[in-house]
Design an enzyme around this catalytic site. Structure first.
Site, PDB file in Angstrom:
ATOM      1  N   GLU A   1       1.234   7.032   0.083  1.00  0.00           N
ATOM      2  CA  GLU A   1       2.249   7.872  -0.554  1.00  0.00           C
ATOM      3  C   GLU A   1       1.491   8.747  -1.550  1.00  0.00           C
ATOM      4  O   GLU A   1       1.230   8.350  -2.680  1.00  0.00           O
ATOM      5  CB  GLU A   1       3.301   7.002  -1.250  1.00  0.00           C
ATOM      6  CG  GLU A   1       4.517   7.795  -1.740  1.00  0.00           C
ATOM      7  CD  GLU A   1       4.609   7.867  -3.257  1.00  0.00           C
ATOM      8  OE1 GLU A   1       5.321   8.765  -3.737  1.00  0.00           O
ATOM      9  OE2 GLU A   1       3.974   7.066  -3.953  1.00  0.00           O
TER      10      GLU A   1
ATOM     11  N   ASP B   1       1.475   2.708  -2.727  1.00  0.00           N
ATOM     12  CA  ASP B   1       2.287   3.532  -3.617  1.00  0.00           C
ATOM     13  C   ASP B   1       1.418   4.308  -4.596  1.00  0.00           C
ATOM     14  O   ASP B   1       0.356   3.851  -5.017  1.00  0.00           O
ATOM     15  CB  ASP B   1       3.250   2.622  -4.391  1.00  0.00           C
ATOM     16  CG  ASP B   1       4.192   3.396  -5.273  1.00  0.00           C
ATOM     17  OD1 ASP B   1       5.022   4.142  -4.728  1.00  0.00           O
ATOM     18  OD2 ASP B   1       4.095   3.270  -6.511  1.00  0.00           O
TER      19      ASP B   1
END
EC number: 2.4.1.18
Length: 627
Positions: free
Chosen positions: A352, A300
């Site tokens: 991401e 993330d």
């Protein structure tokens, strides 16, 4: 491995199995050891239910910054924390950073657990995984937030065991290849969705124990479902009894408060240049892949680790070269991926990453970050912007679709319609679509077919598969009641059928990351708001024609260029009655003749449904035609 060696490796950034040394461990003689890294502490003790929360002192391990102790009165199931006395004499209770299980929120004490004794049954799955290259395999991911996929009528969470009973067969029947779980690492705040993590080695106790989580993963693999989990190595929970100023000084976070404070997400940023932090985080990643048998990690907020000034309040930060790259963050990500792929060349490491940072999926030895996948955020935003638009104006904004053709092979991409796009007032995918309810579903079916045909692996967030109208709410289960509506049931049936077509046809995934995997047969017809292209597999005569109509006007005698004359068959018509469309009788066969069209030597005519798409494949072609 000796204690001195373990301490040395951890402190030099090479301790990639540090959880086997630090933390709490039941030793072979039945005694329990505690070890914790607190380099600037004046004193460290362990407190818990076994000593009425009165500190039992730990001893320093030389000058390593590590403290340890061995106790005989500790039992399995006991709760514990560390009492840290800072250099200034202040005492504070802190979590165990290496704990493998915590008590249920709102408490955050760790639990003494036995060594893992999971009897795995996924050897066949792992053997197949080792033999396959994910780039040449079908990957369509079902993104799930375990706390809101389903809940009991009284609002209680499903357990890992209950999720195994219901989620696994559902995802399998719907035709997904992988589950991607929003963070299951222990966290306190539900509203963070797990992205403000506390336990980097502990599955959340919301749904059960560590061992019950391992059993869930095992059952996924037995059902031929891969498991990916979101992981957050850039920042951690703000709570003062967690990692923040662990020994009274900046320990896991940056010493510079401006760099440490992540204002954007209300968290603290890890100091990725600190060797002990590197050991901690890489050990965490490998723990989930080694011990928990995960098939991949979606990392993330990678951009937050790549730029010194990514977060508000950090403007003006520059490195020694005068630019805003976070050199320590870049080096950490390269080391992370190097170590993971050294041990697990068959897993998925997914970034991401929301900027245009180059070579995210490039090889480390060539200057890349070393991931093997990156979310294609640009494609996602442009595609949603296009489909949210009134069809009357789409012909003027066709570049929203065609721009992605320019960079589609710059990285190895996953196409994501993720949780971030269906929350905080952004509306659900179905609700984004224009027109009345019928046209909303027609648009959604077409957009899903466009994703399936476009080069790149794919991801959809839960609820999109049947067109849930309400946007996602993390505090409640999905609107399963929607499935009483025929249009929602038909949309769910459509998604399963589309997934089946995707898996069964190699051209839709075998060459996802190679320019030979697509032929641009009709991608510039903005005036009619139609598009067509060909997806090619490795075998010469194995291909799929994808044709799209982005306006609610049927196109009869629509000519489609193909490489060879011969017989073709329908794979999917998004407007079939069974899917909620209007077509009761489908054109199922097509005959291509030697009539060149749009750069192709042969062509055939078809009726392109209003606000719909066709997927077609060759059945018997007559060999390569000469132009």
């Amino acid at each position: 491995m000796t204690s001195a060696t373990q301490s040395y490796l951890f402190n030099t950034g090479r301790g990639f199995e540090s959880q086997n040394y630090l933390g709490c461990h039941v030793e072979t003689d039945g005694q329990v050891s505690f070890r914790v890294w607190a380099p600037h502490a004046q004193a460290v003790g362990v407190v818990g239910t076994f000593n009425d929360w009165q500190a039992a002192p730990l001893s320093p391990v030389g000058a390593t910054g590590i403290w340890q102790g061995l106790f005989s009165q500790v039992k399995l199931g006991d709760l514990y924390k560390f009492e840290i006395t800072s250099a200034t004499g202040e005492k504070q209770l802190k979590i165990d950073p290496f704990a493998q299980q915590f008590e249920r929120k709102p408490g955050d004490a760790a639990i003494v657990v036995a060594p893992i004794a999971e009897q795995w049954h996924d050897s066949l799955w792992l053997a197949r995984r080792k033999k396959s290259n994910p780039a040449n395999r079908p990957i369509n991911i079902y993104e799930v937030h375990l706390g809101s996929w389903r809940r009991h009528d009284n609002g209680d969470y499903y357990t890992y065991a209950e999720l195994a009973e219901e989620l696994i067969p559902y995802a399998h029947q719907m035709g997904y290849s992988h589950l991607e779980l929003m963070p299951v690492m222990e966290h306190l705040l539900d509203a963070s969705w797990g992205y403000q993590q506390m336990g980097y080695f502990a599955p959340t106790s919301r749904f059960g124990t560590r061992d019950e989580f391992l059993s869930f993963v095992d059952q996924c693999h037995q059902a031929n479902l891969g498991v990916i989990v979101d992981w957050v190595p850039g920042h951690f929970i703000r709570n003062y009894d967690a990692l923040y100023q662990y020994d009274g000084t900046p320990t896991y976070e940056y010493a510079d408060p401006n760099q440490a404070d992540n204002r954007r997400w209300g968290a603290w940023n890890f100091d990725l240049g600190k060797t002990q932090v590197q050991s901690f985080l890489i050990s965490s990643a490998l723990y989930w892949l080694n011990t928990c048998h995960l098939d991949g990690l979606r990392v993330d907020a990678v951009s937050n680790m790549l730029y010194l000034d990514y977060d508000e309040g950090r403007e003006g930060q520059v490195n020694q070269y005068g630019d805003n790259r976070n050199l320590a963050g870049i080096a950490f990500l390269q080391e992370l991926n190097t170590e993971i792929f050294k041990r697990h060349p068959d897993v998925l490491m997914i970034a991401e990453e929301s900027s245009a940072f180059p070579q995210v999926t490039g090889r480390v030895d060539q200057g890349g970050l070393g991931f093997n996948y990156k979310w294609n955020m640009g494609w996602m935003h442009d595609t949603l912007d296009f489909f949210e638009m009134d069809p009357l104006y789409r012909h003027d904004h066709f570049n929203l679709l065609t721009f992605a053709f320019v960079y589609m092979f710059d990285e190895q991409f996953i196409l994501p319609f993720s949780h971030d796009e269906v929350v905080h007032g952004k509306k659900s995918l179905m609700h984004k679509m224009p027109g009345d309810r019928y046209n909303q579903f027609a648009n959604l079916r077409t957009m899903m077919a466009y994703m399936a045909a476009f080069p790149g692996k794919q991801l959809n967030f839960m609820g999109a598969e049947w067109g849930q109208f309400l946007e996602w709410r993390d505090w409640d289960q999905l609107e399963w009641v929607d499935l009483k509506d025929p249009l929602n049931r038909q949309m769910q049936h459509y998604t399963a059928a589309l997934n089946q077509v995707y898996h069964a046809n190699r051209p839709l995934w075998e060459l996802d990351h190679e320019s030979t995997g697509i032929v641009y047969s009709n991608t510039d017809d903005a005036a009619s708001s139609t598009m067509g292209f060909i997806r090619q597999a490795k075998r010469k005569y194995s291909f799929v024609i994808a044709a799209f109509n982005f306006v609610p006007v049927e196109r009869r005698q629509y000519r489609i260029g193909v490489p060879y004359p011969g017989e073709y068959e329908l794979l999917l018509n998004t407007e079939a009655k069974a899917f909620g469309g209007t077509w009761t009788q489908l054109e199922t066969t097509f005959t291509a003749v030697n009539r060149p069209y749009k750069g192709q030597p042969a062509s055939f005519e078809a009726t392109l449904p209003a606000m719909g798409a066709l997927l077609i494949r060759p059945v018997k072609v007559k060999g390569e035609s000469k132009k």
